[in-house]
Scaffold this motif. Structure first.
Motif, mmCIF file in Angstrom:
data_model
loop_
_atom_site.group_PDB
_atom_site.id
_atom_site.type_symbol
_atom_site.label_atom_id
_atom_site.label_comp_id
_atom_site.label_asym_id
_atom_site.label_seq_id
_atom_site.Cartn_x
_atom_site.Cartn_y
_atom_site.Cartn_z
ATOM 1 N N VAL A 169 0.841 -1.207 0.000
ATOM 2 C CA VAL A 169 0.000 0.000 0.000
ATOM 3 C C VAL A 169 0.870 1.249 0.000
ATOM 4 O O VAL A 169 1.761 1.411 0.829
ATOM 5 C CB VAL A 169 -0.938 0.003 1.225
ATOM 6 C CG1 VAL A 169 -1.744 1.301 1.272
ATOM 7 C CG2 VAL A 169 -1.871 -1.202 1.166
ATOM 8 N N ILE A 170 0.610 2.110 -0.976
ATOM 9 C CA ILE A 170 1.349 3.364 -1.089
ATOM 10 C C ILE A 170 0.494 4.516 -0.580
ATOM 11 O O ILE A 170 0.959 5.396 0.136
ATOM 12 C CB ILE A 170 1.739 3.632 -2.565
ATOM 13 C CG1 ILE A 170 2.559 2.463 -3.132
ATOM 14 C CG2 ILE A 170 2.472 4.963 -2.705
ATOM 15 C CD1 ILE A 170 3.969 2.348 -2.652
ATOM 16 N N GLU A 171 -0.794 4.522 -0.956
ATOM 17 C CA GLU A 171 -1.741 5.576 -0.552
ATOM 18 C C GLU A 171 -2.933 4.910 0.119
ATOM 19 O O GLU A 171 -3.815 4.393 -0.580
ATOM 20 C CB GLU A 171 -2.255 6.332 -1.782
ATOM 21 C CG GLU A 171 -1.380 7.466 -2.230
ATOM 22 C CD GLU A 171 -2.079 8.339 -3.276
ATOM 23 O OE1 GLU A 171 -1.598 9.447 -3.475
ATOM 24 O OE2 GLU A 171 -3.085 7.900 -3.879
ATOM 25 N N PRO A 172 -3.012 4.934 1.445
ATOM 26 C CA PRO A 172 -4.092 4.209 2.140
ATOM 27 C C PRO A 172 -5.495 4.607 1.685
ATOM 28 O O PRO A 172 -6.408 3.791 1.720
ATOM 29 C CB PRO A 172 -3.862 4.587 3.608
ATOM 30 C CG PRO A 172 -2.410 4.929 3.685
ATOM 31 C CD PRO A 172 -2.049 5.548 2.372
ATOM 32 N N ASP A 173 -5.676 5.846 1.234
ATOM 33 C CA ASP A 173 -7.006 6.275 0.768
ATOM 34 C C ASP A 173 -7.065 6.381 -0.747
ATOM 35 O O ASP A 173 -7.912 7.080 -1.296
ATOM 36 C CB ASP A 173 -7.359 7.636 1.400
ATOM 37 C CG ASP A 173 -7.374 7.556 2.917
ATOM 38 O OD1 ASP A 173 -7.910 6.562 3.443
ATOM 39 O OD2 ASP A 173 -6.823 8.464 3.568
ATOM 40 N N GLY A 174 -6.156 5.691 -1.411
ATOM 41 C CA GLY A 174 -6.054 5.807 -2.873
ATOM 42 C C GLY A 174 -7.132 5.046 -3.621
ATOM 43 O O GLY A 174 -8.140 4.619 -3.056
ATOM 44 N N VAL A 175 -6.873 4.861 -4.898
ATOM 45 C CA VAL A 175 -7.821 4.217 -5.813
ATOM 46 C C VAL A 175 -8.008 2.747 -5.438
ATOM 47 O O VAL A 175 -7.079 2.080 -4.979
ATOM 48 C CB VAL A 175 -7.259 4.302 -7.256
ATOM 49 C CG1 VAL A 175 -8.117 3.527 -8.251
ATOM 50 C CG2 VAL A 175 -7.141 5.759 -7.684
#
Ligand SMILES: [Zn+2]
Length: 310
Positions: A169-175
């Motif tokens: 996971v790079i952006e927890p709220d990502g796409v």
């Protein structure tokens, strides 16, 4: 020794869009090849394709006075190699498919089932860019992102669960990702993600290769999307390097076609992030889109009790 010289295997790489196949000889050379669009009729359709491919390539082998001794098949997803079962293949929509048994029944050949990227890593180690290397990572960046963690010359497997670097996971709220999570590396740095992110900002539906070409030509939006993809790859690779300190990272898959446009900034920014950690050598793969198929051939040769000698 005549029978030794006349042996070959049939190797098949079942992808989400295409099935690539080859006759592979004792030296790991693909001596006849074919590619067809992947059947849309589920696992049954693909098993039927495997049968037709085996028939056609057996003909091609016979024309060269060779006889296939086995069939190697590689598939993306979570593969239980020991059981010969595709546990989960998201791109194909399969779950718990006993592909080895189905393919053996259809073709009459002994079948070996493997994972496309782990097999690709083995092929690069045996025939390509990482020949003879110590512990290293083969990262394939294409429709998805997946890794083969090569330890002692063998892909680290753990029941098919290991190597899923694309879902770091790079952006927890990502796409949303195909895995059910959000903001995975794959949603930002796969070839598909690069094309999608560029289309969102520019309105132009083009391939990742075209985004790379536009970035190289100095187009600002393409350059920004490319830069961001490299940045997130570096975050994931740095995490991997801190944990396992590989001496080499091999970048393969379709995106590796960008060559130094991808590798040079990846090396620079990875070196910046690694600080005290040993910087691995970062190179492009050599076998291109044939890596998985050749890997399937290596698995089939191994199952036949013979190692390939390049
Ligand atoms: Zn994911």
């Amino acid at each position: 020794m005549a029978s030794d010289r006349s042996g070959c295997v049939i190797a098949v790489d079942v992808g989400g869009t295409a099935v690539k196949a080859a006759v592979v000889d004792r030296h790991g050379t693909a001596i006849a090849r074919l590619s067809v669009p992947t059947s849309r009729d589920g696992a049954d359709g693909v098993v039927e394709q495997l049968g037709l491919i085996a028939d056609e390539l057996t003909h091609a082998a016979h024309a060269r006075l060779m006889t296939p001794v086995g069939l190697g098949v590689v598939v993306p997803g979570r593969i239980d190699e020991a059981a010969g079962v595709v546990a989960l293949a998201g791109n194909l929509g399969w779950r718990d498919v006993p592909l080895r048994a189905l393919a053996e029944k259809r073709t009459g050949l002994p079948v070996t089932l493997g994972h496309d990227v782990r097999a690709g890593g083995l092929a690069e180690f045996t025939l390509g860019s990482s020949r003879g290397a110590g512990d290293h990572l083969f990262l394939a960046i294409g429709t998805g992102v997946a890794g083969a963690i090569m330890l002692g010359g063998e892909p680290y497997d753990r029941g098919g669960y290991a190597g899923e670097i694309g879902h770091v996971v790079i952006e927890p709220d990502g796409v949303e990702c195909g895995c059910g999570g959000r903001g995975c590396l794959e949603t930002m740095a796969s070839a598909g993600a690069i094309a999608r992110r560029y289309a969102e900002r520019s309105g132009a539906p083009v391939t990742a290769a075209e985004v790379a070409a536009r970035a190289a030509a100095g187009e600002a939006t393409a350059a920004a999307v490319w830069h961001e993809a490299v940045d997130v790859l570096v975050i994931a690779l740095a995490g991997y390097a801190f944990a396992l300190a590989p001496e080499l990272i091999v970048i393969g898959g379709g995106l590796a076609g960008a060559g130094e446009q991808l590798l040079a900034p990846l090396r620079d920014r990875l070196a910046d992030r690694l600080g005290f950690q040993r910087m691995p050598t970062v190179v492009g793969a050599e076998l291109g889109e044939l890596a998985g198929c050749l890997g399937a051939g290596l698995l089939a040769w191994r199952a036949a009790g013979r190692e390939v000698r390049p």
